[in-house]
Motif scaffolding. Structure first.
Motif, PDB file in Angstrom:
ATOM      1  N   SER A  59       9.959  -9.865   6.549  1.00 22.79           N
ATOM      2  CA  SER A  59      10.416  -8.626   5.900  1.00 22.79           C
ATOM      3  C   SER A  59      11.053  -8.996   4.566  1.00 22.79           C
ATOM      4  CB  SER A  59      11.469  -7.910   6.763  1.00 22.79           C
ATOM      5  OG  SER A  59      12.668  -8.673   6.804  1.00 22.79           O
ATOM      6  N   THR A  61      14.067  -8.138   3.807  1.00 23.78           N
ATOM      7  CA  THR A  61      15.425  -8.546   4.172  1.00 23.78           C
ATOM      8  C   THR A  61      15.453 -10.045   4.475  1.00 23.78           C
ATOM      9  OG1 THR A  61      15.806  -6.353   5.107  1.00 23.78           O
ATOM     10  CG2 THR A  61      17.306  -8.100   5.809  1.00 23.78           C
ATOM     11  N   LEU A  64      15.104 -12.286   1.392  1.00 20.59           N
ATOM     12  CA  LEU A  64      16.346 -12.487   0.639  1.00 20.59           C
ATOM     13  C   LEU A  64      17.307 -13.383   1.423  1.00 20.59           C
ATOM     14  CD1 LEU A  64      16.906  -8.802  -0.561  1.00 20.59           C
ATOM     15  CD2 LEU A  64      16.212 -10.738  -1.990  1.00 20.59           C
ATOM     16  N   THR A  85      22.086   0.070  -4.512  1.00 22.56           N
ATOM     17  CA  THR A  85      20.858  -0.579  -4.049  1.00 22.56           C
ATOM     18  C   THR A  85      20.643  -0.197  -2.588  1.00 22.56           C
ATOM     19  OG1 THR A  85      19.782  -2.731  -3.636  1.00 22.56           O
ATOM     20  CG2 THR A  85      22.172  -2.695  -3.492  1.00 22.56           C
ATOM     21  N   ASP A 157      16.238  -9.660  -6.449  1.00 19.56           N
ATOM     22  CA  ASP A 157      15.801  -8.744  -5.394  1.00 19.56           C
ATOM     23  C   ASP A 157      14.706  -7.869  -6.009  1.00 19.56           C
ATOM     24  OD1 ASP A 157      15.319  -6.660  -3.656  1.00 19.56           O
ATOM     25  OD2 ASP A 157      17.403  -6.405  -3.046  1.00 19.56           O
ATOM     26  N   CYS A 159      12.396  -6.392  -4.196  1.00 24.69           N
ATOM     27  CA  CYS A 159      11.788  -5.714  -3.041  1.00 24.69           C
ATOM     28  C   CYS A 159      11.086  -4.419  -3.442  1.00 24.69           C
ATOM     29  CB  CYS A 159      12.848  -5.470  -1.969  1.00 24.69           C
ATOM     30  SG  CYS A 159      13.219  -6.990  -1.065  1.00 24.69           S
ATOM     31  N   SER A 181       9.496  -7.144  -0.768  1.00 28.56           N
ATOM     32  CA  SER A 181       9.253  -6.411   0.479  1.00 28.56           C
ATOM     33  C   SER A 181       7.874  -5.767   0.443  1.00 28.56           C
ATOM     34  CB  SER A 181      10.308  -5.310   0.634  1.00 28.56           C
ATOM     35  OG  SER A 181       9.925  -4.398   1.653  1.00 28.56           O
ATOM     36  N   LYS A 186       6.261   0.581  -0.195  1.00 24.78           N
ATOM     37  CA  LYS A 186       6.265  -0.164  -1.450  1.00 24.78           C
ATOM     38  C   LYS A 186       4.905  -0.028  -2.151  1.00 24.78           C
ATOM     39  CE  LYS A 186      10.256  -0.836  -0.543  1.00 24.78           C
ATOM     40  NZ  LYS A 186      11.287  -1.677  -0.161  1.00 24.78           N
ATOM     41  N   ALA A 194       6.915  -6.683   6.431  1.00 30.10           N
ATOM     42  CA  ALA A 194       6.507  -7.981   5.875  1.00 30.10           C
ATOM     43  C   ALA A 194       7.255  -8.182   4.561  1.00 30.10           C
ATOM     44  CB  ALA A 194       4.999  -8.034   5.640  1.00 30.10           C
TER      45      ALA A 194
HETATM   46  C1  LIG Z   1      16.204  -3.188  -3.052  1.00 25.86           C
HETATM   47  C2  LIG Z   1      15.756  -3.590  -1.685  1.00 25.86           C
HETATM   48  N1  LIG Z   1      16.223  -4.742  -1.151  1.00 25.86           N
HETATM   49  C3  LIG Z   1      15.834  -5.152   0.062  1.00 25.86           C
HETATM   50  C4  LIG Z   1      14.955  -4.422   0.842  1.00 25.86           C
HETATM   51  C5  LIG Z   1      14.609  -4.908   2.208  1.00 25.86           C
HETATM   52  O1  LIG Z   1      13.244  -4.972   2.472  1.00 25.86           O
HETATM   53  P1  LIG Z   1      12.655  -4.738   3.958  1.00 25.86           P
HETATM   54  O2  LIG Z   1      12.813  -3.304   4.268  1.00 25.86           O
HETATM   55  O3  LIG Z   1      11.234  -5.174   3.843  1.00 25.86           O
HETATM   56  O4  LIG Z   1      13.438  -5.619   4.871  1.00 25.86           O
HETATM   57  C6  LIG Z   1      14.440  -3.237   0.319  1.00 25.86           C
HETATM   58  C7  LIG Z   1      13.476  -2.453   1.116  1.00 25.86           C
HETATM   59  O5  LIG Z   1      13.499  -1.293   1.287  1.00 25.86           O
HETATM   60  C8  LIG Z   1      14.855  -2.793  -0.953  1.00 25.86           C
HETATM   61  O6  LIG Z   1      14.407  -1.648  -1.467  1.00 25.86           O
END
Ligand SMILES: Cc1ncc(COP(=O)(O)O)c(C=O)c1O
Length: 374
Positions: A59, A61, A64, A85, A157, A159, A181, A186, A194
């Motif tokens: 993911s 998350t 990061l 964020t 970040d 994502c 992300s 996305k 993922a």
């Molecule tokens: C700015 C930001 N950081 C981190 C994430 C985390 O990604 P994920 O949802 O794939 O874990 C997202 C996802 O929505 C995001 O928009």
């Protein structure tokens, strides 16, 4: 005509046959995790972004979190991040035991600035994690200059921003590491969770990220560090590889729609509603979100008006991180990050996905113009 905030089915039906065929191969081989599709995706995305290494993760998350873990960020350390964020940016910092240090934003770009970052640096700062919010790069040359002056690593970040560009580079080419992300909403979306970590150029860090993804293990059953299970599965990698050849077209579709709104909404004045800005020199906003600012305290009324008309819209984000209950222990006071707090009261994201028709865009425009009596 109702206009949803996002519609994934048309995009997915365009790649359905290719994915079903690939899925059949995956079932035949019965290799489901970290196989040839993940490897192929890593190679293709490293080339796409211009980073030297790419590591497929479970993911955004985790993408990061693994970057912070690879830098040995731990309790007692501080990591500078924007307060405005998605929660994960702060969640991963807290998850390492370190302290998130929240900073305010530039009200035009919604992103952190070099000056805000520099003002938050202390002897305990161990990383800076700027977010490229909504698809627009933060001021990376400025932030990298501050980081280099103080010898602090940077994790982008990205994502929401794979494919965003500026200053002759892409997201993933500035910071030491970058998290992406592929959550289904996305611009490049998987069929589940993922993510992916880019490593700009450090081979040792890339090897560590790869190891941390599988519980710090190398070779099998020898564990050098306590890592995580952050593995990407073959099916998600297959879906992402099937979609990747279309990604540039989808970015451009979103950009075309953003520019259509710019042309159609000129009757609405900036003291009523502010449209997004493409503030990055030679840049490319990829509009994962098309986020306007509604002035005079009218955001909630506009949202209700659009919902009544069947037009999808959403507030990203109504509560910024320094005001989240789980971060109350950090002692931030309301008013401390004034621009962030104002943004969370004024922002509204509108539909901008590439499959929208002109009639759908017109429906959104008419809803907006009608609300402001135009
Ligand atoms: C700015 C930001 N950081 C981190 C994430 C985390 O990604 P994920 O949802 O794939 O874990 C997202 C996802 O929505 C995001 O928009």
């Amino acid at each position: 005509m109702p206009v949803p905030m996002l519609e994934l089915a048309p995009q997915n039906s365009a790649v359905k046959a290719k994915i079903l065929e690939g899925l059949s191969t995956i079932i035949d081989k019965s290799s489901f995790v970290l196989g040839e599709n993940v490897k192929g995706l890593e190679t293709e995305l490293a080339e796409y972004s211009g980073a030297k290494y790419a590591v497929g993760m479970s993911s955004g998350t985790d993408a990061l979190l693994v970057a912070l873990m690879a830098l040995d960020i731990k309790a007692g350390d501080e990591v500078i991040i924007p307060s405005f964020t998605f929660f994960a940016t702060g969640g991963v910092v807290a998850r390492t035991g370190a302290t998130p240090v929240f900073i305010d934003l530039d009200p035009v770009s919604f992103n952190a600035t070099a000056a805000l970052v520099e003002a938050a640096i202390t002897p305990r700062t161990k990383a800076i994690m700027p977010v490229h919010l909504f698809g627009l790069l933060a001021d990376m040359p400025g932030i990298m200059a501050v980081a280099q002056k103080h010898g602090i690593p940077v994790i982008e970040d990205a994502c929401q921003s794979l494919g965003a560009k500026g200053w002759g580079k892409s997201a993933g080419q500035f910071g030491d590491m970058t998290g992406c992300s592929f959550y289904p909403t996305k611009n490049l979306g998987a069929f589940g969770d993922a993510g992916l970590t880019f490593i700009r150029d450090d081979e040792k860090i890339a090897a560590k990220v790869r190891r941390m993804r599988v519980h710090g293990m190398e070779p099998v059953y020898v564990h050098h560090e306590v890592g995580m299970n952050g593995r990407m599965d073959e099916f998600q990698a297959l879906v992402l590889r099937a979609k990747l050849p279309m990604l540039e077209g989808w970015h451009e579709g979103r950009r075309k729609h953003a520019h259509w709104y710019f042309d159609r909404l000129t009757a609405i004045t900036p003291d009523e509603m502010v449209l997004p800005s493409e503030t990055v020199p030679n840049g490319r906003h990829i509009y994962n979100q098309f986020t306007v600012r509604v002035k005079q305290g009218k955001r909630d009324a506009l949202q209700a008006h659009l919902k009544n008309l069947g037009i999808g819209c959403a507030v990203y984000y109504p509560i910024s991180l320094h005001e989240q209950p789980c971060f109350a222990y950090l002692g931030y006071k309301t008013g401390q990050l004034a621009e962030t707090e104002l943004a969370s009261k004024e922002v509204l994201s509108l539909p901008v996905y590439p499959e929208m028709t002109e009639a759908m865009l017109e429906e959104v425009a008419k809803g907006l113009l009608g609300f402001f009596g135009k």
